[in-house]
Design an enzyme around this catalytic site. Sequence first.
Site, PDB file in Angstrom:
ATOM      1  N   CYS A 158       9.407 -16.895   9.177  1.00  0.00           N
ATOM      2  CA  CYS A 158       9.576 -15.764   8.204  1.00  0.00           C
ATOM      3  C   CYS A 158       9.793 -14.552   9.160  1.00  0.00           C
ATOM      4  CB  CYS A 158       8.391 -15.787   7.183  1.00  0.00           C
ATOM      5  SG  CYS A 158       8.688 -14.274   6.050  1.00  0.00           S
ATOM      6  N   CYS A 172       6.440   7.685  10.534  1.00  0.00           N
ATOM      7  CA  CYS A 172       6.625   6.096  10.646  1.00  0.00           C
ATOM      8  C   CYS A 172       7.327   5.680  11.642  1.00  0.00           C
ATOM      9  CB  CYS A 172       7.068   5.882   9.117  1.00  0.00           C
ATOM     10  SG  CYS A 172       8.489   6.541   8.806  1.00  0.00           S
ATOM     11  N   CYS A 224      -0.403 -17.855   7.928  1.00  0.00           N
ATOM     12  CA  CYS A 224       0.799 -18.397   7.186  1.00  0.00           C
ATOM     13  C   CYS A 224       1.591 -19.509   7.605  1.00  0.00           C
ATOM     14  CB  CYS A 224       1.719 -17.179   6.958  1.00  0.00           C
ATOM     15  SG  CYS A 224       3.106 -17.747   5.797  1.00  0.00           S
ATOM     16  N   TYR A 248       8.994  16.975   2.590  1.00  0.00           N
ATOM     17  CA  TYR A 248       9.097  15.266   2.314  1.00  0.00           C
ATOM     18  C   TYR A 248       7.889  14.976   1.555  1.00  0.00           C
ATOM     19  CZ  TYR A 248      11.595  16.377   6.666  1.00  0.00           C
ATOM     20  OH  TYR A 248      12.761  16.872   7.529  1.00  0.00           O
ATOM     21  N   GLN A 295       2.674   4.790  -0.239  1.00  0.00           N
ATOM     22  CA  GLN A 295       2.512   4.158   0.819  1.00  0.00           C
ATOM     23  C   GLN A 295       1.867   2.507   0.480  1.00  0.00           C
ATOM     24  OE1 GLN A 295       2.657   4.509   3.968  1.00  0.00           O
ATOM     25  NE2 GLN A 295       2.806   6.635   4.326  1.00  0.00           N
ATOM     26  N   CYS A 306       2.084 -15.322  -0.054  1.00  0.00           N
ATOM     27  CA  CYS A 306       2.347 -14.462   1.066  1.00  0.00           C
ATOM     28  C   CYS A 306       1.122 -13.728   1.605  1.00  0.00           C
ATOM     29  CB  CYS A 306       3.228 -13.436   0.869  1.00  0.00           C
ATOM     30  SG  CYS A 306       3.575 -12.404   2.405  1.00  0.00           S
ATOM     31  N   ASP A 358       6.260  14.820   6.786  1.00  0.00           N
ATOM     32  CA  ASP A 358       6.003  13.422   6.606  1.00  0.00           C
ATOM     33  C   ASP A 358       7.492  12.961   6.343  1.00  0.00           C
ATOM     34  OD1 ASP A 358       5.383  10.991   6.282  1.00  0.00           O
ATOM     35  OD2 ASP A 358       4.095  11.137   4.492  1.00  0.00           O
TER      36      ASP A 358
END
Length: 457
Positions: free
Chosen positions: A82, A410, A76, A317, A288, A164, A383
């Site tokens: 960015c 995560c 990029c 969750y 996701q 992007c 999760d």
Amino acid sequence: MTNSFWKQGELIEVQITDTTDTGDGVGRSHERVVFVPDTVPGDRAIVRLVHVKSNYAHAKLKQILQPSIHRIRPSCIVADKCGGCQWQHIDYEYQLEAKRNQVIQALERIGGFVQPPVDLVLRAASPLGYRNKVTYPMGVSATGNVQTGYYQKASHQLINLNQCPVQDPRLNSLLAGIKQDIQKQNWAIYNEKDHTGIIRHLGLRIGRRTGEILLTLVVKDWDLPGIKEQAQEWFNRYPTLVGVCLNYNSKRTNTIFGRETRCIVGTGYLREEFAGLEFQVRPDTFFQVSTETAETLLQVIQSELHLQGTEVLLDAYCGVGTLTLPLAKQVHQAIGLEIQPEAVEQAICNAQNNQIHNVTFITGAVEKLLPQLEIKPDIVLLDPPRKGCDRQVVETLLTFQPERIVYVSCKVATLARDLKLLCENDVYTLTRVQPADFFPQTAHVEAAAFLVRSQLL
């Protein structure tokens, strides 16, 4: 050693040897740690100290004296500015190595595990063009042009984008035209400093397998003159666009989406195929962002559990049932817990559309619902959000002790914290940790940890 040996603004030479979980390079100078964005382990660099403490400092890269063998040219043109990606300057193989090391270090330092059983990271099908969802803040340039993109690193300065490299390439063709149309409509762009204007964010979502696209404007006010006509024009112009929505968020907050979404034209959801099932996905509910990697991780979970069709599975969750529903097809009974009513509504709809009848979804906080369950599950799937499990959740699990726990995380720091509690006093044994790369070009890593009640081993 005192700060007199290190001064803000000073130029020093460092050798980068590691990375942080936020993606910064880590080096040492005069027995103190230096954190430097945009560097790679193996770099020898001149850096400027910008924030100095007694035993560490944050610095800005000024010059690469000797580049790391893992340093590459970013894909990029605005990668150095960015804030959307941190690691486009690092080759993908080393990104995977660094992410596995991040998981190991968290489990050792926070969890207290000795030589934790961490597998190689599940690689993404493609390290570019993988994101099925983007939400861009809106802004106005100095010359008055409507802009959208990501914020510059460590700032709220918008970097304007017309494409992007990490988002699904089918979304790129929409960006420039949508901005031009917003400009033509003369809709006021939100200003976070004085809380004026209307349009806050542009959201785009695509079904990777279906190609269906959903366009959402996050607005501070429902009154957007000409929105129905403009939405219809977008709907006619882009053949894969299935819906245009407005999401209402009038609060002075960094949270992107508000609680209410209205469909202006088309449908308020897109269809996506996942694990052989069809899901309805709305603009503001969790799914996701890397469809293919999520599916691969699900396959690992299915393989590790060796489901026989007799088990009772609890998915805490559960969201819209992304993992619940594929697993429900392989067990006797499945139960999903989720605090967001909108997600539960979608999960129920997804179950009905796929004719899965052995699953029950319950709305509420996991820490409150879990102790009230009349059925004790054989397997619990966790999760949670980045903050990890509420302490009450862990204590309840230790009380009724399901045979197996799968913890999908995560944020590996909170994963390590919670696993330490679950494995204390040898109640559970950590048998495997499978990291997965849901976010190539960033420092973010997800992981699935597998626990077995120690008495069963």
